[in-house]
Design an enzyme around this catalytic site. Structure first.
Site, PDB file in Angstrom:
ATOM      1  N   GLU A 103     -89.002  23.930 -59.621  1.00  0.00           N
ATOM      2  CA  GLU A 103     -88.093  24.595 -59.526  1.00  0.00           C
ATOM      3  C   GLU A 103     -86.692  24.091 -60.097  1.00  0.00           C
ATOM      4  O   GLU A 103     -85.721  24.410 -59.714  1.00  0.00           O
ATOM      5  CB  GLU A 103     -87.961  25.239 -58.269  1.00  0.00           C
TER       6      GLU A 103
ATOM      7  N   SER B 166     -90.752  30.278 -55.404  1.00  0.00           N
ATOM      8  CA  SER B 166     -90.610  30.852 -56.780  1.00  0.00           C
ATOM      9  C   SER B 166     -91.799  31.609 -57.314  1.00  0.00           C
ATOM     10  O   SER B 166     -91.714  31.643 -58.687  1.00  0.00           O
ATOM     11  CB  SER B 166     -89.568  30.072 -57.819  1.00  0.00           C
TER      12      SER B 166
ATOM     13  N   TYR C 221     -86.613  35.189 -62.832  1.00  0.00           N
ATOM     14  CA  TYR C 221     -85.296  34.124 -63.404  1.00  0.00           C
ATOM     15  C   TYR C 221     -85.094  34.721 -64.654  1.00  0.00           C
ATOM     16  O   TYR C 221     -84.038  34.462 -65.185  1.00  0.00           O
ATOM     17  CB  TYR C 221     -85.505  32.889 -63.335  1.00  0.00           C
TER      18      TYR C 221
ATOM     19  N   ARG D 213     -84.264  34.094 -46.650  1.00  0.00           N
ATOM     20  CA  ARG D 213     -84.846  35.508 -47.077  1.00  0.00           C
ATOM     21  C   ARG D 213     -86.323  35.525 -47.093  1.00  0.00           C
ATOM     22  O   ARG D 213     -87.026  34.764 -47.045  1.00  0.00           O
ATOM     23  CB  ARG D 213     -84.341  35.391 -48.789  1.00  0.00           C
TER      24      ARG D 213
ATOM     25  N   ASP E  44     -89.997  37.687 -47.778  1.00  0.00           N
ATOM     26  CA  ASP E  44     -90.444  38.485 -48.867  1.00  0.00           C
ATOM     27  C   ASP E  44     -91.559  39.242 -48.223  1.00  0.00           C
ATOM     28  O   ASP E  44     -92.295  38.623 -47.418  1.00  0.00           O
ATOM     29  CB  ASP E  44     -90.823  37.706 -49.991  1.00  0.00           C
TER      30      ASP E  44
ATOM     31  N   GLU F  53     -93.805  35.485 -47.109  1.00  0.00           N
ATOM     32  CA  GLU F  53     -93.027  34.209 -46.676  1.00  0.00           C
ATOM     33  C   GLU F  53     -91.709  34.227 -46.299  1.00  0.00           C
ATOM     34  O   GLU F  53     -91.048  35.221 -46.518  1.00  0.00           O
ATOM     35  CB  GLU F  53     -93.378  33.152 -47.825  1.00  0.00           C
TER      36      GLU F  53
ATOM     37  N   ASN G  53     -87.861  32.203 -47.406  1.00  0.00           N
ATOM     38  CA  ASN G  53     -87.314  31.230 -48.217  1.00  0.00           C
ATOM     39  C   ASN G  53     -86.162  30.584 -47.215  1.00  0.00           C
ATOM     40  O   ASN G  53     -85.039  31.303 -47.033  1.00  0.00           O
ATOM     41  CB  ASN G  53     -86.794  31.790 -49.213  1.00  0.00           C
TER      42      ASN G  53
ATOM     43  N   GLY H   9     -82.503  31.626 -53.406  1.00  0.00           N
ATOM     44  CA  GLY H   9     -81.959  31.534 -54.768  1.00  0.00           C
ATOM     45  C   GLY H   9     -80.501  32.006 -54.969  1.00  0.00           C
ATOM     46  O   GLY H   9     -80.114  32.955 -54.376  1.00  0.00           O
TER      47      GLY H   9
END
Length: 306
Positions: free
Chosen positions: A14, A142, A209, A248, A250, A267, A269, A273
């Site tokens: 990443e 990601s 992205y 964050r 998901d 999951e 994070n 990002g």
């Protein structure tokens, strides 16, 4: 004036995402009035430590993926006794190990997808669980390496032979429906965003992205009960792992049989990002917080957790 060293780049898959996050953060922190030292992290750890000498007041960790998000750099910063943003060693390491994080979530009574770790040889030989299912690395972010195997799909053996993420993969049931995400700042869940991938069947690396790779609907137009549950589960997951600062979560939301549907935590994070297309800054802006204000909040909540 507070001196902030921004770590970005790194040596994970990443790296490009982290470079984008870091550049945004450097600009934002300078706008917020901090003295900023950008540090592009490479393979030479001694060089990183040298760049942190003399010690800054705070390190803003804008690294993503392995070595930056998995507790490794956090341990170095704890050793150096430099306060840093986001979660500490333990929460970072567990969150980066998807199977370990699932065990914590299960013990906290949170809804997760059914699945197990599978040897790559087993995956090559046969379907390890009923179709459709998702194959993913246990320690990448990601959506790196994520594959969906559906009924009639003959890619299973090909995926196994091309696998480059270790001797095992995490295989989970495929959850139909919608993609949701919830940001958390401290003790507050921010909002629920629905993610609509423009050109792909799921929110993969390109969707995340690429310019116009996805469309974000905030607040998500889901049943009020599901919306409230997503906020509650994200905050509970953040607390269960002992996360700090921002995170964050998901989700998949299966409303194919009607609403309110089944919400599944995929999951968490610990290093969300911070690129121009990222979700946490978008949710903060939805609540009236600018990007410089968000970055300043992270600096103000930095800590040394050794």
């Amino acid at each position: 004036m507070t001196r902030v060293a921004v770590l970005y780049g790194g040596i994970s898959a990443e790296r490009e995402v982290s470079l984008s996050s870091g550049k945004q953060v450097v600009i934002a922190l300078r706008q917020a009035g901090f003295a900023v030292d950008p540090i592009d992290v490479g393979t030479d750890l001694a060089a990183v430590i040298a760049a942190l000498t003399p010690k800054p007041d705070v390190v803003f960790n804008a690294l993503h993926g392995r070595f930056g998000e998995d507790g490794t750099i956090q341990g170095v910063l704890d050793w150096l006794e430099i306060p840093y943003t986001h979660s500490g060693v333990r929460a970072s390491a567990i969150a980066m190990d998807k199977q370990a994080a699932k065990a914590v979530f299960l013990s906290a009574g949170l809804p997760v997808a059914r699945g197990r770790m599978v040897a790559i040889e087993e995956l090559e030989a046969t379907d390890p669980i009923p179709l459709p299912y998702v194959v993913k690395p246990s320690n990448e972010g990601s959506s790196v390496g994520v594959e969906i195997v559906r009924a009639g799909d003959n890619r299973r053996a090909e995926i196994a032979r091309a696998w480059k993420f270790g001797p095992q993969a995490l295989v989970e049931e495929y959850i139909p429906g919608r993609e949701l995400t919830v940001g958390v700042m401290g003790d507050r869940a921010l909002a629920v965003t629905e993610i609509l991938a423009q050109a792909n069947t799921f929110y993969d690396y390109t969707s995340k992205y690429a310019d116009q790779g996805s469309r974000h609907v905030i607040p998500a137009t889901v049943h009020p009960d599901a919306y409230a549950e997503a906020l509650d589960v994200a905050l509970a997951a953040h607390r269960a792992l002992g996360c700090r600062g921002a995170s964050r979560c998901d989700f998949r939301y299966d409303d194919t049989a009607g609403e309110p549907g089944r919400l599944v935590l995929l999951e968490i994070n610990t290093q969300p990002g911070l690129t121009p297309t990222s979700l946490l800054p978008e949710q903060a802006a939805h609540l009236g917080m600018s990007f410089p204000q968000l970055c300043a909040w992270m600096v103000e909540h930095a800590a040394c957790r050794g």
